[in-house]
Design a protein around this motif. Sequence first.
Motif, PDB file in Angstrom:
ATOM      1  N   VAL A 273       0.831  -1.204   0.000  1.00  0.00           N
ATOM      2  CA  VAL A 273       0.000   0.000   0.000  1.00  0.00           C
ATOM      3  C   VAL A 273       0.865   1.255   0.000  1.00  0.00           C
ATOM      4  CG1 VAL A 273      -1.671   1.356   1.316  1.00  0.00           C
ATOM      5  CG2 VAL A 273      -1.983  -1.119   1.080  1.00  0.00           C
ATOM      6  N   GLU A 274       1.850   1.319   0.901  1.00  0.00           N
ATOM      7  CA  GLU A 274       2.629   2.556   1.039  1.00  0.00           C
ATOM      8  C   GLU A 274       3.541   2.799  -0.168  1.00  0.00           C
ATOM      9  OE1 GLU A 274       4.702   2.617   4.738  1.00  0.00           O
ATOM     10  OE2 GLU A 274       2.890   3.080   5.895  1.00  0.00           O
ATOM     11  N   ARG A 275       4.178   1.746  -0.652  1.00  0.00           N
ATOM     12  CA  ARG A 275       5.195   1.946  -1.685  1.00  0.00           C
ATOM     13  C   ARG A 275       4.627   1.960  -3.103  1.00  0.00           C
ATOM     14  NH1 ARG A 275      11.121  -0.964  -1.694  1.00  0.00           N
ATOM     15  NH2 ARG A 275      11.964   0.080  -3.527  1.00  0.00           N
ATOM     16  N   TYR A 276       3.564   1.160  -3.334  1.00  0.00           N
ATOM     17  CA  TYR A 276       3.093   0.996  -4.710  1.00  0.00           C
ATOM     18  C   TYR A 276       1.690   1.554  -4.962  1.00  0.00           C
ATOM     19  CZ  TYR A 276       7.113  -2.088  -5.023  1.00  0.00           C
ATOM     20  OH  TYR A 276       8.387  -2.594  -4.994  1.00  0.00           O
ATOM     21  N   LEU A 277       0.785   1.425  -3.997  1.00  0.00           N
ATOM     22  CA  LEU A 277      -0.591   1.839  -4.238  1.00  0.00           C
ATOM     23  C   LEU A 277      -0.857   3.291  -3.855  1.00  0.00           C
ATOM     24  CD1 LEU A 277      -2.542  -1.372  -3.134  1.00  0.00           C
ATOM     25  CD2 LEU A 277      -1.552  -0.796  -5.361  1.00  0.00           C
ATOM     26  N   ALA A 278      -0.289   3.741  -2.746  1.00  0.00           N
ATOM     27  CA  ALA A 278      -0.532   5.124  -2.311  1.00  0.00           C
ATOM     28  C   ALA A 278      -0.154   6.146  -3.390  1.00  0.00           C
ATOM     29  CB  ALA A 278       0.205   5.413  -1.005  1.00  0.00           C
ATOM     30  N   PRO A 279       0.997   5.996  -4.074  1.00  0.00           N
ATOM     31  CA  PRO A 279       1.320   6.972  -5.133  1.00  0.00           C
ATOM     32  C   PRO A 279       0.286   7.003  -6.255  1.00  0.00           C
ATOM     33  CG  PRO A 279       3.273   5.738  -4.502  1.00  0.00           C
ATOM     34  CD  PRO A 279       2.125   5.064  -3.835  1.00  0.00           C
ATOM     35  N   LEU A 280      -0.408   5.880  -6.482  1.00  0.00           N
ATOM     36  CA  LEU A 280      -1.460   5.860  -7.496  1.00  0.00           C
ATOM     37  C   LEU A 280      -2.730   6.565  -7.023  1.00  0.00           C
ATOM     38  CD1 LEU A 280      -1.321   2.106  -8.584  1.00  0.00           C
ATOM     39  CD2 LEU A 280      -0.313   4.042  -9.783  1.00  0.00           C
ATOM     40  N   LEU A 281      -2.928   6.545  -5.708  1.00  0.00           N
ATOM     41  CA  LEU A 281      -4.185   7.051  -5.150  1.00  0.00           C
ATOM     42  C   LEU A 281      -4.196   8.570  -5.034  1.00  0.00           C
ATOM     43  CD1 LEU A 281      -4.564   4.368  -2.336  1.00  0.00           C
ATOM     44  CD2 LEU A 281      -6.010   4.569  -4.365  1.00  0.00           C
ATOM     45  N   VAL A 282      -3.089   9.126  -4.611  1.00  0.00           N
ATOM     46  CA  VAL A 282      -3.044  10.575  -4.393  1.00  0.00           C
ATOM     47  C   VAL A 282      -3.299  11.304  -5.711  1.00  0.00           C
ATOM     48  CG1 VAL A 282      -1.596  12.522  -3.703  1.00  0.00           C
ATOM     49  CG2 VAL A 282      -1.519  10.375  -2.402  1.00  0.00           C
ATOM     50  N   GLY A 283      -4.270  12.205  -5.673  1.00  0.00           N
ATOM     51  CA  GLY A 283      -4.641  12.953  -6.856  1.00  0.00           C
ATOM     52  C   GLY A 283      -5.817  12.376  -7.616  1.00  0.00           C
ATOM     53  N   ARG A 284      -6.245  11.138  -7.262  1.00  0.00           N
ATOM     54  CA  ARG A 284      -7.426  10.545  -7.899  1.00  0.00           C
ATOM     55  C   ARG A 284      -8.630  10.751  -6.996  1.00  0.00           C
ATOM     56  NH1 ARG A 284      -5.526   6.155 -12.048  1.00  0.00           N
ATOM     57  NH2 ARG A 284      -7.740   6.235 -12.553  1.00  0.00           N
TER      58      ARG A 284
ATOM     59  N   GLN B 111      -9.033   0.633  -9.363  1.00  0.00           N
ATOM     60  CA  GLN B 111      -8.773  -0.809  -9.356  1.00  0.00           C
ATOM     61  C   GLN B 111      -7.940  -1.225 -10.556  1.00  0.00           C
ATOM     62  OE1 GLN B 111     -12.861  -2.289  -8.932  1.00  0.00           O
ATOM     63  NE2 GLN B 111     -12.291  -3.097  -6.935  1.00  0.00           N
ATOM     64  N   GLN B 112      -8.246  -0.682 -11.722  1.00  0.00           N
ATOM     65  CA  GLN B 112      -7.465  -1.017 -12.913  1.00  0.00           C
ATOM     66  C   GLN B 112      -6.024  -0.546 -12.760  1.00  0.00           C
ATOM     67  OE1 GLN B 112      -8.463  -2.824 -15.872  1.00  0.00           O
ATOM     68  NE2 GLN B 112      -6.217  -2.865 -15.779  1.00  0.00           N
ATOM     69  N   ALA B 113      -5.848   0.654 -12.209  1.00  0.00           N
ATOM     70  CA  ALA B 113      -4.491   1.174 -12.000  1.00  0.00           C
ATOM     71  C   ALA B 113      -3.722   0.305 -11.012  1.00  0.00           C
ATOM     72  CB  ALA B 113      -4.564   2.619 -11.509  1.00  0.00           C
ATOM     73  N   MET B 114      -4.372  -0.141  -9.944  1.00  0.00           N
ATOM     74  CA  MET B 114      -3.701  -1.005  -8.973  1.00  0.00           C
ATOM     75  C   MET B 114      -3.295  -2.318  -9.614  1.00  0.00           C
ATOM     76  SD  MET B 114      -5.566  -0.414  -5.244  1.00  0.00           S
ATOM     77  CE  MET B 114      -7.161  -1.066  -5.706  1.00  0.00           C
ATOM     78  N   ASP B 115      -4.201  -2.902 -10.430  1.00  0.00           N
ATOM     79  CA  ASP B 115      -3.892  -4.178 -11.075  1.00  0.00           C
ATOM     80  C   ASP B 115      -2.760  -4.045 -12.088  1.00  0.00           C
ATOM     81  OD1 ASP B 115      -5.859  -5.416  -9.602  1.00  0.00           O
ATOM     82  OD2 ASP B 115      -7.361  -5.338 -11.192  1.00  0.00           O
ATOM     83  N   ASP B 116      -2.634  -2.863 -12.699  1.00  0.00           N
ATOM     84  CA  ASP B 116      -1.545  -2.645 -13.654  1.00  0.00           C
ATOM     85  C   ASP B 116      -0.180  -2.618 -12.987  1.00  0.00           C
ATOM     86  OD1 ASP B 116      -3.306  -2.524 -15.769  1.00  0.00           O
ATOM     87  OD2 ASP B 116      -3.379  -0.335 -15.844  1.00  0.00           O
ATOM     88  N   VAL B 117      -0.144  -2.227 -11.713  1.00  0.00           N
ATOM     89  CA  VAL B 117       1.126  -2.065 -11.001  1.00  0.00           C
ATOM     90  C   VAL B 117       1.436  -3.243 -10.083  1.00  0.00           C
ATOM     91  CG1 VAL B 117       2.328  -0.622  -9.294  1.00  0.00           C
ATOM     92  CG2 VAL B 117       1.029   0.446 -11.140  1.00  0.00           C
TER      93      VAL B 117
ATOM     94  N   ASN C  84      -2.164  -9.885  -4.488  1.00  0.00           N
ATOM     95  CA  ASN C  84      -2.220  -9.020  -3.295  1.00  0.00           C
ATOM     96  C   ASN C  84      -3.643  -8.509  -3.052  1.00  0.00           C
ATOM     97  OD1 ASN C  84       0.701  -8.338  -2.118  1.00  0.00           O
ATOM     98  ND2 ASN C  84       0.850  -8.614  -4.328  1.00  0.00           N
ATOM     99  N   LEU C  85      -4.598  -9.440  -3.081  1.00  0.00           N
ATOM    100  CA  LEU C  85      -6.003  -9.066  -2.991  1.00  0.00           C
ATOM    101  C   LEU C  85      -6.388  -8.531  -1.617  1.00  0.00           C
ATOM    102  CD1 LEU C  85      -7.573 -11.990  -5.063  1.00  0.00           C
ATOM    103  CD2 LEU C  85      -7.167  -9.634  -5.784  1.00  0.00           C
TER     104      LEU C  85
ATOM    105  N   LYS D 148     -10.344 -11.706   0.903  1.00  0.00           N
ATOM    106  CA  LYS D 148      -9.626 -12.610   0.001  1.00  0.00           C
ATOM    107  C   LYS D 148      -9.886 -12.302  -1.459  1.00  0.00           C
ATOM    108  CE  LYS D 148     -13.172 -16.219  -0.296  1.00  0.00           C
ATOM    109  NZ  LYS D 148     -13.523 -17.635  -0.076  1.00  0.00           N
ATOM    110  N   SER D 149     -10.980 -11.582  -1.741  1.00  0.00           N
ATOM    111  CA  SER D 149     -11.373 -11.358  -3.133  1.00  0.00           C
ATOM    112  C   SER D 149     -11.040  -9.972  -3.650  1.00  0.00           C
ATOM    113  CB  SER D 149     -12.878 -11.629  -3.297  1.00  0.00           C
ATOM    114  OG  SER D 149     -13.150 -12.991  -3.022  1.00  0.00           O
ATOM    115  N   GLY D 150     -10.425  -9.130  -2.829  1.00  0.00           N
ATOM    116  CA  GLY D 150      -9.984  -7.829  -3.299  1.00  0.00           C
ATOM    117  C   GLY D 150     -10.966  -6.699  -3.088  1.00  0.00           C
TER     118      GLY D 150
END
Length: 373
Positions: free
Chosen positions: A71-82, A91-97, A101-102, A276-278
């Motif tokens: 979350v901190e290293r990979y997902l948080a940078p995607l979230l800020v500003g959205r 969700q699509q952006a998270m799956d791309d990176v 890790n559901l 378990k399902s994301g």
Amino acid sequence: MNDLTIEHVRTAILDVPLIRPHRFARTGMEAQPILLVTLTTRGGVTGTGEGVVPGGPWWGGESVETMQVIVERYLAPLLVGRRVDDIAGVQQAMDDVVANNLYAKAAVEVALHDAWARSLGVPVHTLLGGLARTSVPVTWALGTESAAEVIDEARDKLESGLHSSFKLKMGAQDPADDVARVVEVAEKLACDASIRVDLNARWDLVTSLRWLPRLAEAGVDLVEQPVPGAEVEWLAEINAALPIPVMADESLRTPSDALRLVRMRAADVFSLKTTKSGGLRATRAIAEIAAAAGVPCHGGTSIEGPIGTVASLHLACATPGVTFGSELFGPLLMREELLTEPLRYADGALHLPEGPGLGVELDPAAVARFTRR
């Protein structure tokens, strides 16, 4: 209108002590680690999700520590500003990176729903389509202790009126000893309560076909995931052989898994878990596949704290196909209260709270007390 743009993402790991040790087939725990993920919008609205696994990474390969890094290293940078209402895009952006890790993604997805619903002044179940019910029955999970200990604990729950359905963990002992223990429990309690077992995927096909019929004869009325999750063919063979329902858990994580289980008639009941399902949306998709196939769903648990539990409750109450009760007992197993107003367990059920978002508020003092330093 509130600015729905995400400004901050914060995480914290809590270690919450349990009222008693809780054991699974492969491990046990005396405290439950919980990852809290909190999103704050520019409009000042916060949303919280929970990352939690049952007893560590043995179940799905994730832990609170791995989730925090993801979350901190990979997902948080995607979230800020959205925006928090851009859930499909996020969700699509998270799956791309990040693949898989559901559990980590579920924590983020629930936080998005909580923040979006709060910004609209509506409960999360509104975003999921509205209510089918306002409460769900709750099964109490018993551990791998001796038959006498398990019977005493179940009797206490029955007499208190809190629970009338119980699930026993199996798989930690020799099959003959394990079955003898459960048969003793079932013969003492089956007339007064529903008795179910969970093997946590520990047996093989031959062991299952040899011993599970004995449990059915003793009054056990459901068997959960006796064989490894990947062995869907085994699960289908067991399901065809038993006169009682087989419930899929480890074999069911994605909508694709649900479709395969339906096609193979491998399970009579599906165990839904937002963890378990994301998240809420993928879990709802699984429930819709089950409904189309006439398979009832059960609200499973990863031993969530109150945030994860109430998120699953919103899903269960907004999903017509959740007709096989639940195991949303996690907060009852925890020694300390994390909410300013506890969830309401009464008459054998968990009742939906009122209010925007998830409808609950964390107690900052309790969160601080159990936050891992």
